[in-house]
Design an enzyme around this catalytic site. Sequence first.
Site, PDB file in Angstrom:
ATOM      1  N   PRO A 195      -1.298  -6.412  -9.128  1.00 55.62           N
ATOM      2  CA  PRO A 195      -2.528  -6.697  -8.394  1.00 55.62           C
ATOM      3  C   PRO A 195      -2.615  -5.867  -7.101  1.00 55.62           C
ATOM      4  O   PRO A 195      -1.596  -5.646  -6.440  1.00 55.62           O
ATOM      5  CB  PRO A 195      -2.441  -8.191  -8.093  1.00 55.62           C
ATOM      6  CG  PRO A 195      -1.101  -8.655  -8.535  1.00 55.62           C
ATOM      7  CD  PRO A 195      -0.447  -7.584  -9.330  1.00 55.62           C
ATOM      8  N   ILE A 196      -3.843  -5.402  -6.796  1.00 55.28           N
ATOM      9  CA  ILE A 196      -4.048  -4.548  -5.619  1.00 55.28           C
ATOM     10  C   ILE A 196      -4.004  -5.398  -4.346  1.00 55.28           C
ATOM     11  O   ILE A 196      -4.433  -6.553  -4.351  1.00 55.28           O
ATOM     12  CB  ILE A 196      -5.413  -3.830  -5.753  1.00 55.28           C
ATOM     13  CG1 ILE A 196      -5.358  -2.873  -6.949  1.00 55.28           C
ATOM     14  CG2 ILE A 196      -5.798  -3.071  -4.484  1.00 55.28           C
ATOM     15  CD1 ILE A 196      -6.689  -2.277  -7.329  1.00 55.28           C
ATOM     16  N   SER A 212      -1.669  -6.837  -2.745  1.00 54.39           N
ATOM     17  CA  SER A 212      -0.969  -8.103  -2.943  1.00 54.39           C
ATOM     18  C   SER A 212       0.438  -8.075  -2.373  1.00 54.39           C
ATOM     19  O   SER A 212       1.200  -9.018  -2.568  1.00 54.39           O
ATOM     20  CB  SER A 212      -0.889  -8.397  -4.442  1.00 54.39           C
ATOM     21  OG  SER A 212      -0.093  -7.389  -5.050  1.00 54.39           O
ATOM     22  N   GLY A 213       0.804  -6.976  -1.721  1.00 53.01           N
ATOM     23  CA  GLY A 213       2.161  -6.874  -1.179  1.00 53.01           C
ATOM     24  C   GLY A 213       3.198  -6.540  -2.232  1.00 53.01           C
ATOM     25  O   GLY A 213       4.399  -6.601  -1.974  1.00 53.01           O
ATOM     26  N   LEU A 214       2.737  -6.177  -3.441  1.00 58.25           N
ATOM     27  CA  LEU A 214       3.681  -5.925  -4.534  1.00 58.25           C
ATOM     28  C   LEU A 214       3.843  -4.424  -4.846  1.00 58.25           C
ATOM     29  O   LEU A 214       4.306  -4.055  -5.919  1.00 58.25           O
ATOM     30  CB  LEU A 214       3.250  -6.685  -5.796  1.00 58.25           C
ATOM     31  CG  LEU A 214       3.193  -8.213  -5.664  1.00 58.25           C
ATOM     32  CD1 LEU A 214       2.742  -8.851  -6.966  1.00 58.25           C
ATOM     33  CD2 LEU A 214       4.548  -8.786  -5.257  1.00 58.25           C
ATOM     34  N   SER A 260       0.153   0.346  -4.239  1.00 60.78           N
ATOM     35  CA  SER A 260      -0.217   1.663  -3.687  1.00 60.78           C
ATOM     36  C   SER A 260       0.873   2.688  -3.976  1.00 60.78           C
ATOM     37  O   SER A 260       0.580   3.814  -4.393  1.00 60.78           O
ATOM     38  CB  SER A 260      -0.418   1.576  -2.173  1.00 60.78           C
ATOM     39  OG  SER A 260      -1.350   0.584  -1.864  1.00 60.78           O
ATOM     40  N   ALA A 261       2.118   2.299  -3.753  1.00 59.74           N
ATOM     41  CA  ALA A 261       3.213   3.234  -4.012  1.00 59.74           C
ATOM     42  C   ALA A 261       3.292   3.538  -5.506  1.00 59.74           C
ATOM     43  O   ALA A 261       3.474   4.688  -5.910  1.00 59.74           O
ATOM     44  CB  ALA A 261       4.536   2.648  -3.530  1.00 59.74           C
ATOM     45  N   ASP A 266       8.594   1.439  -0.100  1.00 62.99           N
ATOM     46  CA  ASP A 266       7.793   1.226  -1.317  1.00 62.99           C
ATOM     47  C   ASP A 266       7.850   2.425  -2.266  1.00 62.99           C
ATOM     48  O   ASP A 266       8.175   2.255  -3.449  1.00 62.99           O
ATOM     49  CB  ASP A 266       6.336   0.902  -0.966  1.00 62.99           C
ATOM     50  CG  ASP A 266       6.173  -0.475  -0.330  1.00 62.99           C
ATOM     51  OD1 ASP A 266       7.182  -1.011   0.180  1.00 62.99           O
ATOM     52  OD2 ASP A 266       5.052  -1.001  -0.325  1.00 62.99           O
TER      53      ASP A 266
HETATM   54  C1  MEV Z   1       5.099  -3.084   2.949  1.00 61.98           C
HETATM   55  O1  MEV Z   1       5.399  -3.314   1.577  1.00 61.98           O
HETATM   56  C2  MEV Z   1       6.294  -3.338   3.805  1.00 61.98           C
HETATM   57  C3  MEV Z   1       6.152  -3.064   5.296  1.00 61.98           C
HETATM   58  O2  MEV Z   1       7.474  -3.239   5.839  1.00 61.98           O
HETATM   59  C4  MEV Z   1       5.626  -1.677   5.588  1.00 61.98           C
HETATM   60  C5  MEV Z   1       6.607  -0.552   5.268  1.00 61.98           C
HETATM   61  O3  MEV Z   1       7.811  -0.820   5.064  1.00 61.98           O
HETATM   62  O4  MEV Z   1       6.162   0.601   5.263  1.00 61.98           O
HETATM   63  C6  MEV Z   1       5.244  -4.067   5.959  1.00 61.98           C
END
Ligand code: MEV
Length: 295
Positions: free
Chosen positions: A86-87, A89-91, A94-95, A137
């Site tokens: 999911p976009i 979503s912290g998962l 993007s990477a 990421d």
């Molecule tokens: C993002 O997945 C994690 C952060 O620590 C940003 C980063 O490490 O570039 C918030």
Amino acid sequence: MCSAPGKVIISGEHSVVYGKHALVTAINLRCYSQVNKADRIKIISELGETGLNFEVHPYVSWAIKLFEERIKRKITPEVRIKSQIPIASGLGSSAAVTVSTLAALSLEYGMDFGRDEIFEIAREVELRVQGRASGVDPFVSTFGGAWLMPEREKFSFNARLLIVDSGESSITSEMVAKVAMLKERYPEIVDGILDVMDRITIEIKKALETGNDTAVASLFSINQCMLKAIGVSTRKIDRIISMLERSGIAAKITGAGGGGSILGFVPRRIKEPELEHKWLEVSPEYEGVRCEHGG
Ligand code: MEV
């Protein structure tokens, strides 16, 4: 067609941007990129269909641009993206889209880039789009596996992790900028919190390796308090985490926060989590970027 995995940060989001430790693992959700030579640039994803467009498709557009710079010629690919991640979503979507697209471009244009080269360009893409970023990421998406960063030391663990979607978007660049502002305003306080996060990461690694569920659970909770202290939790996330804790599952934000996913640690004594919210169990993924030739 090439694909790359998403990730969860078990501990150390935000503090890793300032050189502290992070524990991170690739997960069994992947992003797929298909690249074909065409007569003009076309990017097709669930975000829409565009040409080179740094607003709608910033990561893919920068990937194409930096790939062109690397090979020193103009290209006009059609890029089709299908993602299980999911976009916002912290998962690590993007990477994963960046890494899988770079690998697919390399395949289609006969460049035969290795993982090191793909990571190097993906890291540059991340910096162009987000400004400040740790590189964790794109690293995990390229190489797969579970890692202690920034040492790039592999680690293995045997724990059940689940994800709950907060239903709010997590925009990494905004959250990283928010923490940077707080750090500028209260340097000593925020530096202190980042040091505590660093210590928590080391202790979580030990607790995971020795299978000490009680310790992992309390460290998850302390970690979440620290994330809340630097302003990256939300009321909704706090509510979901309390609900998970009532069911015996310690939880914290994973990724940049401000929304996105919540990571829950399922202790061994709980056989089947019974939760009011929809959840998804994720497992570590050992394979990083890969291409299916001719696919
Ligand atoms: C993002 O997945 C994690 C952060 O620590 C940003 C980063 O490490 O570039 C918030």
